[in-house]
Design a protein around this motif. Sequence first.
Motif, PDB file in Angstrom:
ATOM      1  N   LEU A 160      44.957  40.438  40.176  1.00 24.55           N
ATOM      2  CA  LEU A 160      44.455  40.694  38.858  1.00 24.55           C
ATOM      3  C   LEU A 160      45.240  39.715  37.881  1.00 24.55           C
ATOM      4  CD1 LEU A 160      43.764  44.389  38.178  1.00 24.55           C
ATOM      5  CD2 LEU A 160      42.435  42.550  38.926  1.00 24.55           C
ATOM      6  N   LYS A 161      46.215  39.075  38.095  1.00 26.66           N
ATOM      7  CA  LYS A 161      46.709  38.054  37.318  1.00 26.66           C
ATOM      8  C   LYS A 161      46.166  37.096  37.137  1.00 26.66           C
ATOM      9  CE  LYS A 161      50.114  36.113  40.433  1.00 26.66           C
ATOM     10  NZ  LYS A 161      51.427  36.140  41.268  1.00 26.66           N
ATOM     11  N   PHE A 162      45.330  36.679  38.129  1.00 28.21           N
ATOM     12  CA  PHE A 162      44.514  35.676  37.978  1.00 28.21           C
ATOM     13  C   PHE A 162      43.026  35.575  37.333  1.00 28.21           C
ATOM     14  CE2 PHE A 162      46.816  34.611  42.153  1.00 28.21           C
ATOM     15  CZ  PHE A 162      47.527  33.694  41.692  1.00 28.21           C
ATOM     16  N   ALA A 163      42.865  37.030  36.908  1.00 33.90           N
ATOM     17  CA  ALA A 163      41.648  37.258  36.186  1.00 33.90           C
ATOM     18  C   ALA A 163      41.657  36.911  34.748  1.00 33.90           C
ATOM     19  CB  ALA A 163      41.344  38.718  36.159  1.00 33.90           C
ATOM     20  N   ASN A 164      40.474  36.881  34.139  1.00 30.31           N
ATOM     21  CA  ASN A 164      40.226  36.397  32.882  1.00 30.31           C
ATOM     22  C   ASN A 164      40.621  37.479  31.797  1.00 30.31           C
ATOM     23  OD1 ASN A 164      40.076  34.238  31.388  1.00 30.31           O
ATOM     24  ND2 ASN A 164      37.755  34.457  31.127  1.00 30.31           N
ATOM     25  N   TYR A 165      40.864  38.839  32.218  1.00 26.90           N
ATOM     26  CA  TYR A 165      41.167  39.726  31.717  1.00 26.90           C
ATOM     27  C   TYR A 165      42.563  39.938  30.891  1.00 26.90           C
ATOM     28  CZ  TYR A 165      36.961  41.006  34.112  1.00 26.90           C
ATOM     29  OH  TYR A 165      35.796  40.756  34.855  1.00 26.90           O
ATOM     30  N   SER A 166      42.617  40.485  29.695  1.00 26.21           N
ATOM     31  CA  SER A 166      43.744  40.926  28.954  1.00 26.21           C
ATOM     32  C   SER A 166      44.633  42.136  29.669  1.00 26.21           C
ATOM     33  CB  SER A 166      43.674  40.786  27.543  1.00 26.21           C
ATOM     34  OG  SER A 166      43.020  42.202  27.388  1.00 26.21           O
ATOM     35  N   GLU A 167      45.691  42.168  29.498  1.00 25.66           N
ATOM     36  CA  GLU A 167      46.476  43.213  30.042  1.00 25.66           C
ATOM     37  C   GLU A 167      46.039  44.661  29.400  1.00 25.66           C
ATOM     38  OE1 GLU A 167      49.069  44.333  32.661  1.00 25.66           O
ATOM     39  OE2 GLU A 167      49.041  42.395  32.339  1.00 25.66           O
ATOM     40  N   LYS A 168      45.554  44.631  28.077  1.00 27.32           N
ATOM     41  CA  LYS A 168      44.983  45.686  27.565  1.00 27.32           C
ATOM     42  C   LYS A 168      43.606  46.055  28.149  1.00 27.32           C
ATOM     43  CE  LYS A 168      43.231  47.086  23.136  1.00 27.32           C
ATOM     44  NZ  LYS A 168      42.046  46.683  22.286  1.00 27.32           N
ATOM     45  N   PHE A 169      42.755  45.131  28.364  1.00 29.14           N
ATOM     46  CA  PHE A 169      41.482  45.374  29.143  1.00 29.14           C
ATOM     47  C   PHE A 169      41.565  45.775  30.226  1.00 29.14           C
ATOM     48  CE2 PHE A 169      37.700  44.203  31.513  1.00 29.14           C
ATOM     49  CZ  PHE A 169      36.779  44.382  30.721  1.00 29.14           C
ATOM     50  N   ILE A 170      42.677  45.332  31.045  1.00 34.82           N
ATOM     51  CA  ILE A 170      42.923  45.999  32.569  1.00 34.82           C
ATOM     52  C   ILE A 170      43.548  47.455  32.297  1.00 34.82           C
ATOM     53  CG2 ILE A 170      44.236  45.862  34.660  1.00 34.82           C
ATOM     54  CD1 ILE A 170      44.090  42.694  34.204  1.00 34.82           C
ATOM     55  N   LYS A 171      44.265  47.844  31.616  1.00 38.46           N
ATOM     56  CA  LYS A 171      44.785  49.046  31.292  1.00 38.46           C
ATOM     57  C   LYS A 171      43.698  50.028  30.794  1.00 38.46           C
ATOM     58  CE  LYS A 171      49.585  48.088  30.579  1.00 38.46           C
ATOM     59  NZ  LYS A 171      50.776  48.001  29.564  1.00 38.46           N
ATOM     60  N   GLU A 172      42.745  49.610  30.117  1.00 34.59           N
ATOM     61  CA  GLU A 172      41.866  50.455  29.647  1.00 34.59           C
ATOM     62  C   GLU A 172      40.627  50.848  30.458  1.00 34.59           C
ATOM     63  OE1 GLU A 172      38.071  49.827  26.296  1.00 34.59           O
ATOM     64  OE2 GLU A 172      40.195  48.927  25.811  1.00 34.59           O
ATOM     65  N   HIS A 173      40.498  49.966  31.428  1.00 30.31           N
ATOM     66  CA  HIS A 173      39.252  49.853  32.421  1.00 30.31           C
ATOM     67  C   HIS A 173      40.056  50.192  33.939  1.00 30.31           C
ATOM     68  CE1 HIS A 173      36.217  49.086  29.620  1.00 30.31           C
ATOM     69  NE2 HIS A 173      36.858  48.068  29.257  1.00 30.31           N
ATOM     70  N   VAL A 174      41.117  49.997  34.378  1.00 31.45           N
ATOM     71  CA  VAL A 174      41.497  50.324  35.578  1.00 31.45           C
ATOM     72  C   VAL A 174      42.761  51.292  35.524  1.00 31.45           C
ATOM     73  CG1 VAL A 174      42.608  49.267  37.711  1.00 31.45           C
ATOM     74  CG2 VAL A 174      40.960  47.755  36.274  1.00 31.45           C
ATOM     75  N   HIS A 175      42.389  52.243  36.344  1.00 34.37           N
ATOM     76  CA  HIS A 175      43.592  53.509  36.605  1.00 34.37           C
ATOM     77  C   HIS A 175      43.862  53.466  37.793  1.00 34.37           C
ATOM     78  CE1 HIS A 175      42.113  54.628  32.382  1.00 34.37           C
ATOM     79  NE2 HIS A 175      40.887  54.530  32.335  1.00 34.37           N
ATOM     80  N   THR A 176      45.048  53.929  38.141  1.00 36.68           N
ATOM     81  CA  THR A 176      45.491  54.225  39.364  1.00 36.68           C
ATOM     82  C   THR A 176      46.395  55.507  39.445  1.00 36.68           C
ATOM     83  OG1 THR A 176      47.893  53.545  38.629  1.00 36.68           O
ATOM     84  CG2 THR A 176      46.501  51.704  39.577  1.00 36.68           C
ATOM     85  N   ILE A 177      45.990  55.805  40.490  1.00 31.88           N
ATOM     86  CA  ILE A 177      46.538  57.303  41.146  1.00 31.88           C
ATOM     87  C   ILE A 177      46.889  57.418  42.533  1.00 31.88           C
ATOM     88  CG2 ILE A 177      44.072  58.029  41.619  1.00 31.88           C
ATOM     89  CD1 ILE A 177      45.219  60.955  40.739  1.00 31.88           C
ATOM     90  N   SER A 178      48.177  57.998  42.630  1.00 30.95           N
ATOM     91  CA  SER A 178      48.784  57.826  44.023  1.00 30.95           C
ATOM     92  C   SER A 178      47.804  58.745  45.130  1.00 30.95           C
ATOM     93  CB  SER A 178      50.205  58.685  43.994  1.00 30.95           C
ATOM     94  OG  SER A 178      50.590  58.970  45.179  1.00 30.95           O
TER      95      SER A 178
END
Length: 174
Positions: A151-169
């Motif tokens: 995702l570091k190659f994506a055009n999305y900002s860190e804020k945008f990724i945190k807002e739309h991508v959630h992780t869970i174990s």
Amino acid sequence: MGSKAQELTIEEIEKMKQESLSSKEIIDKIIKSHKSFHNKTVYSQEKYLNRKKQKFAKYFTVEYLSSSNLLQFLIDKGDIQRVLDMSQESMGMLLNLANIQSGGSYLCMDETGGLLVYFLLERMFGGDNGSKSKGKVVVIHENEHANLDLLKFANYSEKFIKEHVHTISLLVFF
């Protein structure tokens, strides 16, 4: 004849390049020092200018890295294990069968270092970092932290990724 018509030497041209003159300034000086440039036909002058521009005007174009291009890069690099032998066709079929669209909420398990999430985000938000579309991707992972390195190659900002991508174990999920 060409070397006799040009009064500037290769060393002088190299010196101008080292002085960080712009390519336009270098080409202008080359033309001014060319004895027979004004005797050439218009077509010949343009051809001469184009050759000099190709030689001295160094530039590059930055293009958007689409998820398909990233997948192709990883395949070309020989990183087949990382992409789990997926192709662009299989990824397209996966996204169509899952009916991925803007505004949806999706649960996925990404073992490709974030490539699947990259595809999902591109399909959902069209690569637009400022998209007002709602939607989220919940990524289930086995380890302590989700591996979304690509995702570091994506055009999305860190804020945008945190807002739309959630992780869970996986353990917490079950």
